[in-house]
Design a protein around this motif. Structure first.
Motif, PDB file in Angstrom:
ATOM      1  N   LEU B 489      -2.575   5.347  10.414  1.00  0.00           N
ATOM      2  CA  LEU B 489      -1.843   4.828   9.249  1.00  0.00           C
ATOM      3  C   LEU B 489      -1.725   3.302   9.300  1.00  0.00           C
ATOM      4  N   GLY B 490      -2.507   2.679  10.157  1.00  0.00           N
ATOM      5  CA  GLY B 490      -2.493   1.216  10.251  1.00  0.00           C
ATOM      6  C   GLY B 490      -1.178   0.702  10.810  1.00  0.00           C
ATOM      7  N   ILE B 492       1.786   1.700  10.174  1.00  0.00           N
ATOM      8  CA  ILE B 492       2.938   1.780   9.252  1.00  0.00           C
ATOM      9  C   ILE B 492       3.289   3.240   8.997  1.00  0.00           C
ATOM     10  N   PRO B 494       4.735   6.512   7.209  1.00  0.00           N
ATOM     11  CA  PRO B 494       4.632   6.800   5.769  1.00  0.00           C
ATOM     12  C   PRO B 494       5.850   6.343   4.958  1.00  0.00           C
ATOM     13  N   GLU B 496       7.748   3.809   5.583  1.00  0.00           N
ATOM     14  CA  GLU B 496       8.018   2.364   5.664  1.00  0.00           C
ATOM     15  C   GLU B 496       7.316   1.624   4.524  1.00  0.00           C
ATOM     16  N   ILE B 498       5.231  -1.431   2.914  1.00  0.00           N
ATOM     17  CA  ILE B 498       4.203  -2.330   3.430  1.00  0.00           C
ATOM     18  C   ILE B 498       4.794  -3.734   3.476  1.00  0.00           C
ATOM     19  N   PRO B 499       4.683  -4.422   4.636  1.00  0.00           N
ATOM     20  CA  PRO B 499       5.215  -5.788   4.707  1.00  0.00           C
ATOM     21  C   PRO B 499       4.597  -6.674   3.628  1.00  0.00           C
ATOM     22  N   GLU B 501       3.021  -9.577   2.627  1.00  0.00           N
ATOM     23  CA  GLU B 501       2.295 -10.750   3.109  1.00  0.00           C
ATOM     24  C   GLU B 501       1.246 -11.093   2.082  1.00  0.00           C
ATOM     25  N   LYS B 502       0.705 -12.295   2.219  1.00  0.00           N
ATOM     26  CA  LYS B 502      -0.379 -12.704   1.333  1.00  0.00           C
ATOM     27  C   LYS B 502      -1.539 -11.737   1.501  1.00  0.00           C
ATOM     28  N   ASP B 503      -2.049 -11.188   0.451  1.00  0.00           N
ATOM     29  CA  ASP B 503      -3.166 -10.267   0.604  1.00  0.00           C
ATOM     30  C   ASP B 503      -4.408 -10.758  -0.134  1.00  0.00           C
TER      31      ASP B 503
END
Lengths: 74, 516
Positions: B489-490, B492, B494, B496, B498-499, B501-503
């Motif tokens: 899940l990278g 993270i 389920p 939580e 996603i932080p 951040e600039k994507d």
């Protein structure tokens, strides 16, 4: 390689001299490191693996050895 | 023995520890066994494991001190039974207690292992469980019956089954439990049933009894436990080749020969020369595929076992995922090119109707659960949480043991939970473990992020036999994802967010700002 070939090769090298590879010089003055870091941060790509689909998410295994993903029929 | 030596022993590996103890002189060894019982218990040191490797002279000397060593009767019998043959021969047993004499007279092979004899008086084996390994796979019915008596006397003896030439251990008590279950299934099949009907009953019974190991692929997964024939039945969990082994063993009892075949990361059965009745009245005979693992959840919840007696062509069609990708789970052209017979859907329905596992119309029991589930979806269309509660209730009525057959339950939940009806942003059915559980046993959970009711958390409570709802904080404090799942899940969980951040690369405006 016989002696004649060696002589020909030597003469060829004299007339066909390759240009030396010139390396790009490092900048003489050091740029602001904070700017550098900010730049790197700004281009950082953050992509967490998150399945966002419109169905129930279940345990997944390689090759679907569990057989969970398949729908059951009756 | 001084404290320095004890400390050295405690720091050593088990192998080195045993070597160090075998290196002691007999007096030191006796002293050690007398004064360090707790140490032996803590580090699982059986005295016979030390003495069996001593040379003949040392063994004789140790035997002369045996009564002073403060050992239990079973420990003494283990030591005596595992002595070197030449040492045993030199002992006069006429004046020894019977328990000692019988232990000495038991034949052993290299390494002190007892040579098991089915016709021996099993009482002589009592207490020697640690020295006995039996391979009863090919026992005759009479031998099996007799061996069951042995299991009562030595419940912790090692019973091995083989899978691809590797031996896997069950205990004799697990053997007994499993064999009793096997007999209860096979003995209750009407004798007039055809070969195909008998296979259908056995595949169904396996699905009702076994679930895929729920910790498969995690940090606590122990593959050998999921591949040992009788342990799988006793514990109720197995992985694909282990489940295939169970079915192969049971089918052999009714005279059906089979071979365990592997595809990509998967194993299943090829049944040899079986007869299958078709809906058009014909009977076909030949080789076919039966995948007991993919049938587990279907059989448990009364679904159609669509991996039952299928052609290789059909098995390969079943390999396609919902996204159209080929999992290659059954790909093995070399082994399966002659698997040309199989049951079409109608023939499968007819077969299961004939053994009472589908209704007269050929519909499987899962239909009732799905219809009930659909009705719940209609009744609680605007209340996702209540919808879920009622779905769980319906599920538990169909399968009261749902909390302990985790993977089968996940399969069933995927069928009955409706993403749209739950007004879900996200709905996850997966496994976690209780942080206070040192064994990290798998617990099924359902996480719903609904547009209507927000985030809800439920877990399958094994003790209560029901799904229990917990507030988010309590759920997060109590449960954790397995490392492997978290990795998938990278990092993270389920539930939580996603932080933020600039994507992406900076916009033109941002770039201009930076230039200024």
């Amino acid at each position: 390689m016989n002696a004649l070939e060696k002589i020909i090769s030597f003469i060829k090298n004299i007339f066909n001299k390759k240009e030396e590879i010139k390396m790009i010089e490092a900048p003489k003055h050091v740029t602001n490191t904070k700017d550098k870091e900010d730049f790197f941060t700004s281009i950082k790509v953050f992509r967490p693996i998150q399945i966002q689909n419109n169905e129930i998410e279940t345990l997944i295994c390689i090759g679907d050895g569990l057989g969970i993903q398949k729908n059951m029929k009756y | 023995m001084d404290s320095q030596k004890i400390e050295a022993l405690s720091k050593a590996t088990q192998e080195d520890r045993m070597a160090m103890l075998r290196g002691l002189n007999v007096e030191e060894l006796s002293e050690f066994l007398i004064h360090h019982r707790e140490f032996c218990k803590e580090y699982h040191i059986h005295p016979f494991e030390i003495t069996k490797a001593l040379d003949g002279e040392k063994q004789k000397e140790f035997i002369s001190r045996l009564e002073q060593c403060n050992l239990t009767l079973n420990e003494k019998r283990e030591i005596l039974a595992s002595l070197r043959p030449e040492v045993k021969q030199g002992i006069d047993v006429t004046n020894l207690p019977r328990e000692y004499a019988t232990a000495i007279q038991i034949p052993t092979k290299y390494g002190g292992q007892v040579v098991f004899e089915i016709d021996r008086d099993f009482e002589e084996y009592r207490g020697l469980d640690n020295l006995i390994t039996v391979s009863p796979e090919d026992f005759t019915p009479e031998q099996r019956k007799k061996f069951m008596e042995f299991c009562d006397i030595c419940p912790n003896a090692e019973v091995i089954s083989s899978l691809r030439d590797v031996a896997y251990s069950s205990s004799s008590s697990e053997y007994k439990e499993a064999e009793e279950w096997i007999s209860s299934v096979i003995d209750n099949i009407p004798s007039e049933y055809s070969q195909a009907q008998k296979i259908a009953i056995i595949d169904n019974a396996i699905g009702k009894k076994i679930s895929h190991t729920p910790t498969d692929g995690t940090e606590v997964f122990e593959p050998k436990d999921s591949k040992a024939l009788w342990k799988i039945i006793s514990k109720g969990y197995g992985v694909c080749n282990g489940v295939a082994k169970v079915e192969q063993y049971m089918l052999k009892r009714i005279g059906v020969e089979s071979e365990i075949v592997s595809g990509h990361e998967h194993a299943f059965l090829k049944l040899i020369d079986v007869e299958l009745p078709l809906a058009n009245g014909e009977t076909v005979k030949g080789n076919t595929i039966l995948d007991p693992t993919w049938n587990l959840a279907r059989q448990r919840f009364g679904g159609m076992p669509d991996n039952f007696c299928i052609t290789y062509e059909q098995a390969r069609k079943n390999d396609l995922t919902s996204l159209g990708l080929d999992s290659q789970a059954h790909k093995n052209d070399e082994k399966l090119q002659d698997d040309t017979i199989g049951l079409d859907e109608q023939s499968l329905r007819n077969l299961y109707t004939s053994v009472g596992l589908a209704d007269k119309e050929g519909m499987f029991p899962l239909k009732n659960l799905v219809e009930k589930s659909n009705a719940i979806n209609e009744s609680y269309a605007n209340n996702p949480e209540e919808n879920l509660q009622h779905q769980f209730l319906a599920l538990s009525q169909t399968c009261p043991e749902f909390a302990t057959c985790q993977n089968s339950t996940m399969s069933a939940l995927k069928i009955i939970l409706d993403f749209d009806k739950l007004k879900a942003n996200r709905c996850v059915v997966n496994r976690v473990y209780d942080k206070t559980d040192k064994d990290k046993n798998a617990v099924v959970y359902v996480y719903l992020d609904s547009k209507v009711s927000g985030k809800s958390f439920f877990f399958a409570d094994k003790n209560k036999g029901q799904f229990v709802q917990l507030p988010q904080e309590e759920f997060i404090n109590r449960f954790e994802c397995y490392e492997k799942d978290l990795e998938n899940l990278g990092g993270i969980r389920p539930w939580e967010d996603i932080p933020k951040e600039k994507d992406s690369l900076p916009t033109k405006e941002e770039q201009k700002g930076e230039e200024k």
